[in-house]
Design a protein around this motif. Structure first.
Motif, PDB file in Angstrom:
ATOM      1  N   SER A   1       0.850  -1.178   0.000  1.00 53.86           N
ATOM      2  CA  SER A   1       0.000   0.000   0.000  1.00 53.86           C
ATOM      3  C   SER A   1       0.882   1.223   0.000  1.00 53.86           C
ATOM      4  O   SER A   1       1.806   1.343   0.796  1.00 53.86           O
ATOM      5  CB  SER A   1      -0.886   0.002   1.247  1.00 53.86           C
TER       6      SER A   1
ATOM      7  N   GLU B   1       0.094   4.020   1.032  1.00 54.83           N
ATOM      8  CA  GLU B   1      -0.102   4.691   2.300  1.00 54.83           C
ATOM      9  C   GLU B   1       0.843   4.145   3.340  1.00 54.83           C
ATOM     10  O   GLU B   1       1.395   4.887   4.146  1.00 54.83           O
ATOM     11  CB  GLU B   1      -1.550   4.490   2.746  1.00 54.83           C
TER      12      GLU B   1
ATOM     13  N   ASP C   1       4.133   5.876   2.266  1.00 56.97           N
ATOM     14  CA  ASP C   1       4.198   7.328   2.282  1.00 56.97           C
ATOM     15  C   ASP C   1       3.968   7.924   3.660  1.00 56.97           C
ATOM     16  O   ASP C   1       4.424   9.011   3.948  1.00 56.97           O
ATOM     17  CB  ASP C   1       3.168   7.908   1.304  1.00 56.97           C
ATOM     18  N   GLN C   2       3.238   7.219   4.531  1.00 54.49           N
ATOM     19  CA  GLN C   2       2.960   7.749   5.845  1.00 54.49           C
ATOM     20  C   GLN C   2       4.163   7.656   6.764  1.00 54.49           C
ATOM     21  O   GLN C   2       4.172   8.247   7.831  1.00 54.49           O
ATOM     22  CB  GLN C   2       1.777   7.012   6.471  1.00 54.49           C
TER      23      GLN C   2
ATOM     24  N   ARG D   1      -4.150   1.184  -3.215  1.00 57.72           N
ATOM     25  CA  ARG D   1      -4.364   2.558  -3.663  1.00 57.72           C
ATOM     26  C   ARG D   1      -5.730   3.076  -3.220  1.00 57.72           C
ATOM     27  O   ARG D   1      -5.903   4.242  -2.904  1.00 57.72           O
ATOM     28  CB  ARG D   1      -4.259   2.634  -5.188  1.00 57.72           C
TER      29      ARG D   1
ATOM     30  N   ASP E   1      -5.376   4.092   0.328  1.00 58.72           N
ATOM     31  CA  ASP E   1      -4.717   5.378   0.458  1.00 58.72           C
ATOM     32  C   ASP E   1      -5.714   6.524   0.336  1.00 58.72           C
ATOM     33  O   ASP E   1      -5.599   7.552   1.009  1.00 58.72           O
ATOM     34  CB  ASP E   1      -3.647   5.548  -0.629  1.00 58.72           C
TER      35      ASP E   1
ATOM     36  N   SER F   1      -5.879  10.672   1.514  1.00 58.53           N
ATOM     37  CA  SER F   1      -5.626  11.558   0.378  1.00 58.53           C
ATOM     38  C   SER F   1      -6.910  11.946  -0.351  1.00 58.53           C
ATOM     39  O   SER F   1      -7.028  13.059  -0.855  1.00 58.53           O
ATOM     40  CB  SER F   1      -4.661  10.882  -0.604  1.00 58.53           C
TER      41      SER F   1
END
Length: 459
Positions: A27, A29, A32-33, A117, A120, A244
């Motif tokens: 994922s 997320e 990126d988190q 995705r 996310d 997002s």
């Protein structure tokens, strides 16, 4: 069978201190988190993560229930395979029946990359309820399947249930990144143990209920158990960090990683290993019945195999942190190859077959948990999710065709065809191990430093 525990730690020289844990298909997320450290700042300010507390542990409970109900059923498919071949679908070949189970794993990897995705953008708001409904509904449909109507089982258990678990699995694990950082390895181990536990419990339930209430009601009871678990998951799994709201699949895969020979070799090795990985899970019970192992033992081999999977979901990630992922992955893959050719192939009695099931279950869990760990160490942090997605797209194909290939080899349940099946499984796992070792050689720091020295000298 399917494991889910993928613990990743970035390279010490990368300038990134944060630990990343991903399970199943990646994922964005989950990537990126994670906080990014500035190489020029020795004390980066980390985003607050609870790392415990009542709400966080309630989410862990929900995730455990979701994985128990979804991936746990994948791990139990060997029991369905045996029943389908002997009773429900006797006119269908082993290859066709194994394709039903392979489809579940295929959707888990292939669709799971895309559901990351969706997570996310929208979190678990839609994915968990829809996935829960599909899983329960599909099993209810399986309970109504008629004898020798393979297409009914194919659509209900292979396609519909496969899509349902794909919608459940990745979001259930990715949400843990919202609640844990320092203890994330611990909670990943605890929650993914749920899937292994499901692989122990569900085969036993089926073996006990089918003779008493019949296949239809046995599957309905399993569906009601799943419904109870997934209701808990729907009520307890929730996100914490901002989402997002922007849904895009353009970054789901990244093929540029194949320019790196380490990445290419690791992908090829992973595909070969996963091609043969599930064959013992699908055929060990059938093999035991062929060898005359008493039913009260043969019917629980899959449960034994999955029970031994529990420690292999947790320990490999811990060891990989200490010595490196390939230094754990390659020995585990080597041992599995040796077990297939050296123990499963010559096994003729209950003792040796039980020993193989237990040992293969113990070491094979590292297959799933450590591939993504190694990909993380050779991929740029911001591109990790997409590059792991590219690997999983190919892994999905390998899991789809592996067990059916074994079924095609096992045209008849006799000595000759079983030997061919086991040799094929052992050889392809050995080939995958060799290719993975080549990735380790290419990625050796010593060899790479020598290559840089020679390159600089030529310049």
């Amino acid at each position: 069978m399917y494991d889910e525990n993928e613990k990743l730690r970035s390279d010490d020289k990368s300038g990134v201190d944060a630990e990343l844990t991903v399970v199943g298909p990646p994922s964005a997320e989950a990537v990126d988190q994670e906080p990014k450290a500035d190489a020029t700042s020795p004390s980066p300010e980390l985003e607050y993560v609870p790392d415990g507390g009542r709400e966080a542990w309630i989410v862990v409970l929900g995730t455990t229930m979701a994985l128990f109900a979804s991936a746990g059923m994948i791990n139990a498919y060997g029991t369905f395979q045996d029943y389908y071949e002997s009773t429900l679908l006797p006119s269908s070949s082993s290859s066709s029946i194994s394709l039903i189970g392979s489809l579940q794993v295929f959707f888990l990897y292939f669709v799971g990359t895309l559901t990351g995705r969706v997570f996310d953008a929208y979190g678990t708001k839609y994915l968990i309820p829809i996935g829960s409904f599909l899983c329960v509904f599909s099993l209810m449909m399986v309970s109504l399947c008629q004898k020798d109507q393979a297409y009914q089982v194919f659509l209900s258990q292979g396609v519909l249930f496969g899509i349902g678990i794909a919608l459940l699995f990745n979001p259930s694990v990715a949400v843990l990144g919202h609640w844990f950082r320092r203890r994330r390895a611990l909670v990943i181990g605890l929650t993914t143990g749920g899937s292994a536990t499901g692989g122990v419990v569900f085969p036993i339930i089926l073996e006990q209920l089918i003779p008493r209430v019949g296949f239809g009601w046995a599957v309905r009871i399993i569906a009601f158990i799943l419904m109870a678990c997934l209701i808990v998951a729907c009520l307890t799994i929730r996100t914490r960090l901002p989402l997002s709201g922007d849904l895009s699949f353009r970054t789901a895969i990244d093929l540029r990683g194949f320019k790196d020979p380490r990445y290419t070799l690791a992908t090829i090795g992973g595909v070969l290993l996963f091609y043969g990985f599930f064959i013992p899970y699908f055929y060990i019970q059938i093999y035991a019945n062929f060898r005359g192992v008493p039913p009260h033992i043969a019917n629980y081999l899959l449960a034994i195999l999955n029970a031994m999977n529990v420690p292999s979901r947790i320990l490999p990630g811990y060891l990989a942190d200490k010595v490196g992922p390939l230094n754990v992955f390659i020995p585990a893959a080597s041992l599995c190859s040796i077990l297939i050719l050296g123990l499963w192939l010559p096994s003729r009695n209950a003792g040796s077959i039980i020993a193989f099931a237990a040992l293969y279950g113990l070491f094979s869990g590292a297959f799933v948990s450590l591939l993504a760990t190694y990909i993380a160490t050779i991929s740029p942090r911001e591109q990790y999710g997409a590059r792991l997605g590219s690997v999983y797209m190919l892994i999905a194909v390998a899991t789809l065709v592996g067990p059916p290939t074994g079924g095609a080899i096992l045209k008849e349940t006799d000595e000759k065809h079983f030997n061919r099946l086991i040799i094929f499984c052992g050889v392809i796992c050995t080939a995958g191990t060799v290719v993975l070792a080549m990735a380790g050689v290419v990625g050796s720091k010593t060899l790479r430093s020598r290559w840089r020295v020679r390159r600089d000298a030529n310049v």
